[in-house]
Design a protein around this motif. Structure first.
Motif, PDB file in Angstrom:
ATOM      1  N   ALA A 231      10.281  -1.552   2.899  1.00 57.77           N
ATOM      2  CA  ALA A 231      10.004  -0.422   2.013  1.00 57.77           C
ATOM      3  C   ALA A 231       8.829   0.432   2.466  1.00 57.77           C
ATOM      4  O   ALA A 231       8.743   1.606   2.102  1.00 57.77           O
ATOM      5  CB  ALA A 231       9.745  -0.931   0.593  1.00 57.77           C
ATOM      6  N   LEU A 232       7.902  -0.132   3.240  1.00 53.99           N
ATOM      7  CA  LEU A 232       6.653   0.572   3.528  1.00 53.99           C
ATOM      8  C   LEU A 232       6.847   1.943   4.188  1.00 53.99           C
ATOM      9  O   LEU A 232       6.248   2.927   3.752  1.00 53.99           O
ATOM     10  CB  LEU A 232       5.740  -0.307   4.386  1.00 53.99           C
ATOM     11  N   PRO A 233       7.657   2.079   5.256  1.00 58.32           N
ATOM     12  CA  PRO A 233       7.819   3.404   5.843  1.00 58.32           C
ATOM     13  C   PRO A 233       8.413   4.421   4.867  1.00 58.32           C
ATOM     14  O   PRO A 233       8.024   5.596   4.878  1.00 58.32           O
ATOM     15  CB  PRO A 233       8.770   3.150   7.027  1.00 58.32           C
ATOM     16  N   ALA A 234       9.345   3.976   4.024  1.00 59.68           N
ATOM     17  CA  ALA A 234       9.914   4.896   3.034  1.00 59.68           C
ATOM     18  C   ALA A 234       8.854   5.356   2.045  1.00 59.68           C
ATOM     19  O   ALA A 234       8.940   6.460   1.491  1.00 59.68           O
ATOM     20  CB  ALA A 234      11.067   4.219   2.293  1.00 59.68           C
ATOM     21  N   LEU A 235       7.839   4.528   1.830  1.00 58.74           N
ATOM     22  CA  LEU A 235       6.744   4.895   0.937  1.00 58.74           C
ATOM     23  C   LEU A 235       5.674   5.720   1.637  1.00 58.74           C
ATOM     24  O   LEU A 235       4.833   6.338   0.974  1.00 58.74           O
ATOM     25  CB  LEU A 235       6.113   3.631   0.346  1.00 58.74           C
ATOM     26  N   GLY A 236       5.701   5.712   3.000  1.00 56.78           N
ATOM     27  CA  GLY A 236       4.776   6.578   3.720  1.00 56.78           C
ATOM     28  C   GLY A 236       3.885   5.943   4.749  1.00 56.78           C
ATOM     29  O   GLY A 236       2.977   6.598   5.279  1.00 56.78           O
ATOM     30  N   SER A 237       4.086   4.672   5.106  1.00 59.08           N
ATOM     31  CA  SER A 237       3.211   4.022   6.088  1.00 59.08           C
ATOM     32  C   SER A 237       3.419   4.603   7.483  1.00 59.08           C
ATOM     33  O   SER A 237       4.434   5.252   7.759  1.00 59.08           O
ATOM     34  CB  SER A 237       3.482   2.518   6.124  1.00 59.08           C
ATOM     35  N   ILE A 238       2.443   4.364   8.368  1.00 57.94           N
ATOM     36  CA  ILE A 238       2.593   4.713   9.783  1.00 57.94           C
ATOM     37  C   ILE A 238       2.372   3.457  10.608  1.00 57.94           C
ATOM     38  O   ILE A 238       1.709   2.522  10.167  1.00 57.94           O
ATOM     39  CB  ILE A 238       1.612   5.824  10.231  1.00 57.94           C
ATOM     40  N   LEU A 239       2.934   3.431  11.827  1.00 56.18           N
ATOM     41  CA  LEU A 239       2.751   2.306  12.743  1.00 56.18           C
ATOM     42  C   LEU A 239       2.166   2.822  14.044  1.00 56.18           C
ATOM     43  O   LEU A 239       2.628   3.851  14.576  1.00 56.18           O
ATOM     44  CB  LEU A 239       4.060   1.575  13.001  1.00 56.18           C
TER      45      LEU A 239
ATOM     46  N   ASP B 146      -2.179   3.207   2.516  1.00 51.82           N
ATOM     47  CA  ASP B 146      -3.303   3.198   1.579  1.00 51.82           C
ATOM     48  C   ASP B 146      -2.956   2.429   0.310  1.00 51.82           C
ATOM     49  O   ASP B 146      -1.889   1.827   0.204  1.00 51.82           O
ATOM     50  CB  ASP B 146      -3.765   4.625   1.266  1.00 51.82           C
ATOM     51  N   GLU B 147      -3.876   2.463  -0.657  1.00 51.05           N
ATOM     52  CA  GLU B 147      -3.711   1.644  -1.846  1.00 51.05           C
ATOM     53  C   GLU B 147      -2.527   2.088  -2.704  1.00 51.05           C
ATOM     54  O   GLU B 147      -1.862   1.253  -3.319  1.00 51.05           O
ATOM     55  CB  GLU B 147      -4.982   1.653  -2.686  1.00 51.05           C
ATOM     56  N   ARG B 148      -2.255   3.376  -2.732  1.00 54.46           N
ATOM     57  CA  ARG B 148      -1.093   3.845  -3.504  1.00 54.46           C
ATOM     58  C   ARG B 148       0.182   3.198  -3.000  1.00 54.46           C
ATOM     59  O   ARG B 148       1.015   2.707  -3.779  1.00 54.46           O
ATOM     60  CB  ARG B 148      -0.976   5.372  -3.403  1.00 54.46           C
ATOM     61  N   ILE B 149       0.361   3.165  -1.684  1.00 53.22           N
ATOM     62  CA  ILE B 149       1.548   2.556  -1.085  1.00 53.22           C
ATOM     63  C   ILE B 149       1.535   1.038  -1.303  1.00 53.22           C
ATOM     64  O   ILE B 149       2.568   0.428  -1.600  1.00 53.22           O
ATOM     65  CB  ILE B 149       1.626   2.913   0.409  1.00 53.22           C
TER      66      ILE B 149
ATOM     67  N   VAL C 167      -4.355   9.449  11.419  1.00 57.75           N
ATOM     68  CA  VAL C 167      -4.424   9.603   9.966  1.00 57.75           C
ATOM     69  C   VAL C 167      -4.695  11.059   9.603  1.00 57.75           C
ATOM     70  O   VAL C 167      -4.119  11.602   8.649  1.00 57.75           O
ATOM     71  CB  VAL C 167      -5.502   8.674   9.372  1.00 57.75           C
ATOM     72  N   ARG C 168      -5.587  11.724  10.375  1.00 59.38           N
ATOM     73  CA  ARG C 168      -5.860  13.142  10.124  1.00 59.38           C
ATOM     74  C   ARG C 168      -4.595  13.978  10.257  1.00 59.38           C
ATOM     75  O   ARG C 168      -4.292  14.834   9.398  1.00 59.38           O
ATOM     76  CB  ARG C 168      -6.929  13.635  11.098  1.00 59.38           C
TER      77      ARG C 168
ATOM     78  N   ALA D 182      -5.675   8.017   1.323  1.00 62.28           N
ATOM     79  CA  ALA D 182      -7.031   8.021   0.771  1.00 62.28           C
ATOM     80  C   ALA D 182      -7.539   6.589   0.763  1.00 62.28           C
ATOM     81  O   ALA D 182      -6.778   5.650   0.533  1.00 62.28           O
ATOM     82  CB  ALA D 182      -7.028   8.596  -0.647  1.00 62.28           C
ATOM     83  N   PRO D 183      -8.843   6.387   1.024  1.00 59.40           N
ATOM     84  CA  PRO D 183      -9.375   5.026   1.012  1.00 59.40           C
ATOM     85  C   PRO D 183      -9.322   4.433  -0.402  1.00 59.40           C
ATOM     86  O   PRO D 183      -9.335   5.193  -1.387  1.00 59.40           O
ATOM     87  CB  PRO D 183     -10.816   5.214   1.482  1.00 59.40           C
ATOM     88  N   PRO D 184      -9.208   3.099  -0.490  1.00 61.69           N
ATOM     89  CA  PRO D 184      -9.225   2.131   0.608  1.00 61.69           C
ATOM     90  C   PRO D 184      -7.907   2.109   1.368  1.00 61.69           C
ATOM     91  O   PRO D 184      -6.853   2.455   0.824  1.00 61.69           O
ATOM     92  CB  PRO D 184      -9.481   0.809  -0.108  1.00 61.69           C
ATOM     93  N   TYR D 185      -7.999   1.690   2.630  1.00 61.06           N
ATOM     94  CA  TYR D 185      -6.829   1.613   3.497  1.00 61.06           C
ATOM     95  C   TYR D 185      -6.347   0.162   3.584  1.00 61.06           C
ATOM     96  O   TYR D 185      -7.100  -0.773   3.366  1.00 61.06           O
ATOM     97  CB  TYR D 185      -7.175   2.120   4.894  1.00 61.06           C
ATOM     98  N   TYR D 186      -5.083   0.039   3.935  1.00 64.15           N
ATOM     99  CA  TYR D 186      -4.481  -1.285   4.122  1.00 64.15           C
ATOM    100  C   TYR D 186      -3.809  -1.313   5.485  1.00 64.15           C
ATOM    101  O   TYR D 186      -3.315  -0.280   5.972  1.00 64.15           O
ATOM    102  CB  TYR D 186      -3.458  -1.592   3.029  1.00 64.15           C
TER     103      TYR D 186
END
Length: 453
Positions: free
Chosen positions: A258-266, A301-304, A347-348, A372-376
């Motif tokens: 689910a993480l990439p669909a929520l917006g994560s990057i690798l 980030d924490e939202r994800i 991230v920028r 936005a911080p905090p990051y995971y």
């Protein structure tokens, strides 16, 4: 046919075998399930417990519009039209029936997952238990089976071969070190694919894939496929498999898809993104395989993180320590030995692309919320979940020979049967494995019931 031949023997007690047995019982037919080893587990238990279903009452109640035709189009788009369209159409058309049977006859408290729109799906059609884990799903079905007098579930019963005997089939079974013969009028092969058979993976999929971590059941040794081939069955799509790009081998966990669909990057060891995360969990693994150790670092980030915690696999990974929290990117980069300037730059750029149509890696960015911080972050690896190739079948799940002739009394379902995921790894759509298993198990048992009348 011998006089003592059983009406139905099911080889394998996973998703396909269990739904076949339940449906046989509903039809008034007794069934015996021969399971190699319950303690080792079945692939359904190792899954995220997500079942595709199109046109279900759960979707209707949630106001989600879907249809088997839309479902079929999504499957065909993902598999590039490489799978048998008749089987793909069958799975899409019967997926709702399988979901409803599990809810109504197995008593499962299923819900429609609307927390994540998984890559490749045009709408929400994933159904799961509350925990969104395969363990809860399988436990619920097995509880139903234990209370059914028409179903005999036999553990530690390893089927070694099937031999034609007149108009019946002799099922050779090793139990407690003794070889026994069980005559059957009909046999449903439901023992999954060959992910645990390194020799078969090497032969059909390749050396590089055989070297990857395997994250499925050790019961999936390909025996059902080999038995079918020994009886003259044809095979198809043997290069197909589900890969995974979010495994945490150090912790024995995986983070779900689910993480990439929520917006994560690798990012790779250079701290740079190396492919668009918009592809499926399975498909993304092919971009990770060439990396050192087939590893990457996933950042979000924490939202994800909070959104992903609804998924049982991710929750477990977080609880086991695979997921780390950081107040700033400098600390994050240092923890994974990444160049901080590169990580900060990625991230920028990710944040700057928010609101645009697509980012520099052609990933959709409209509606994106900046980090936005905090990051995971977590160290993730690529691996193999299960195979998707198998015996060729017709739309009743009867096994076909290499000349497309029906082998009397023999059926193949789930990972034993040729799947709906085309060839390779990037043609797999999230949820294909469980959905194919449940629908083919249902269809096979329906046909058995029709010939036993």
């Amino acid at each position: 046919m011998t006089d003592d031949a059983l009406p139905l023997v099911i080889v394998g007690g996973g998703a396909a075998g269990m739904i076949a047995a339940i449906n046989a019982s509903i039809s008034g037919q007794p069934a015996i399930i021969l399971e190699k080893n319950v303690r080792v587990g079945c692939n359904a238990e190792f899954s995220g417990g997500l079942i595709q279903g199109s046109g279900t009452r759960f979707q209707e109640q949630a106001g989600v519009t879907d249809s088997p035709e839309q479902h079929f189009a999504d499957l065909q788009r993902q598999n590039r039209g490489e799978s048998d369209p008749a089987i793909v159409e069958l799975v899409a058309r019967r997926s709702a029936d399988a979901v409803h049977l599990l809810a109504d006859e197995a008593g499962l408290a299923l819900h429609l997952d609307q927390s994540v729109l998984y890559s490749g799906h045009s709408t929400y059609r994933m159904h799961s238990m509350a925990s969104e884990t395969g363990q809860e799903l399988v436990q619920g079905i097995r509880a139903r089976i234990r209370n059914d007098e028409n179903i005999d579930f036999v553990d530690n019963a390893e089927v070694t071969d099937i031999v034609p005997n007149g108009s019946s089939l002799d099922v050779l079974v090793s139990m407690s070190g003794q070889q026994e013969v069980i005559p059957a009028r009909n046999v449903i092969l439901a023992s999954n694919g060959f992910g645990a058979n390194r020799e078969m993976v090497r032969k059909y999929i390749g050396e590089a894939i055989a070297a990857l971590p395997y994250w499925g059941s050790e019961n999936s040794d390909g025996r059902g496929i080999l038995i079918g081939m020994g009886l003259g069955a044809g095979t198809a799509y043997m290069t197909a498999y589900e890969g995974h790009s979010h495994l945490n081998p150090k912790y024995g966990t995986r983070m779900g898809g689910a993480l990439p669909a929520l917006g994560s990057i690798l990012v790779d060891a250079s701290g740079r993104r190396f492919a668009s995360e918009a592809t499926t969990n399975s498909g993304f693994s092919k971009f990770m395989i060439p990396l050192p150790g087939s590893q990457a670092v996933e950042i979000y980030d924490e939202r994800i993180h909070r959104a992903a915690m609804t998924n049982g696999a991710y929750e477990e990974a977080s609880e086991m320590g695979a997921v780390k929290q950081f107040e700033d990117l400098e600390t994050l980069a240092a923890a994974f030995d990444l160049p901080v300037d590169a990580v900060a730059d990625e991230v920028r750029k990710y944040n700057a692309a928010a609101g645009s149509e697509r980012d520099e890696l052609d990933r959709a960015a409209r509606g994106r919320i900046p980090f936005a911080p905090p990051y995971y972050a977590a160290s993730v690896s690529a691996g193999v979940i299960h195979t998707q190739g198998g015996l060729t079948v017709d739309t009743s799940c009867r096994v076909l020979t290499t000349n497309a002739e029906v082998i009397p009394g023999l059926y193949a379902t789930g990972g034993v049967a040729a799947g709906i995921s085309g060839t390779g790894v990037d043609t797999y759509l999230p949820g294909n494995g469980l959905t194919h298993a449940f629908t083919t198990g249902l269809v096979a048992s329906e046909h058995v019931a029709s010939v036993l009348v």
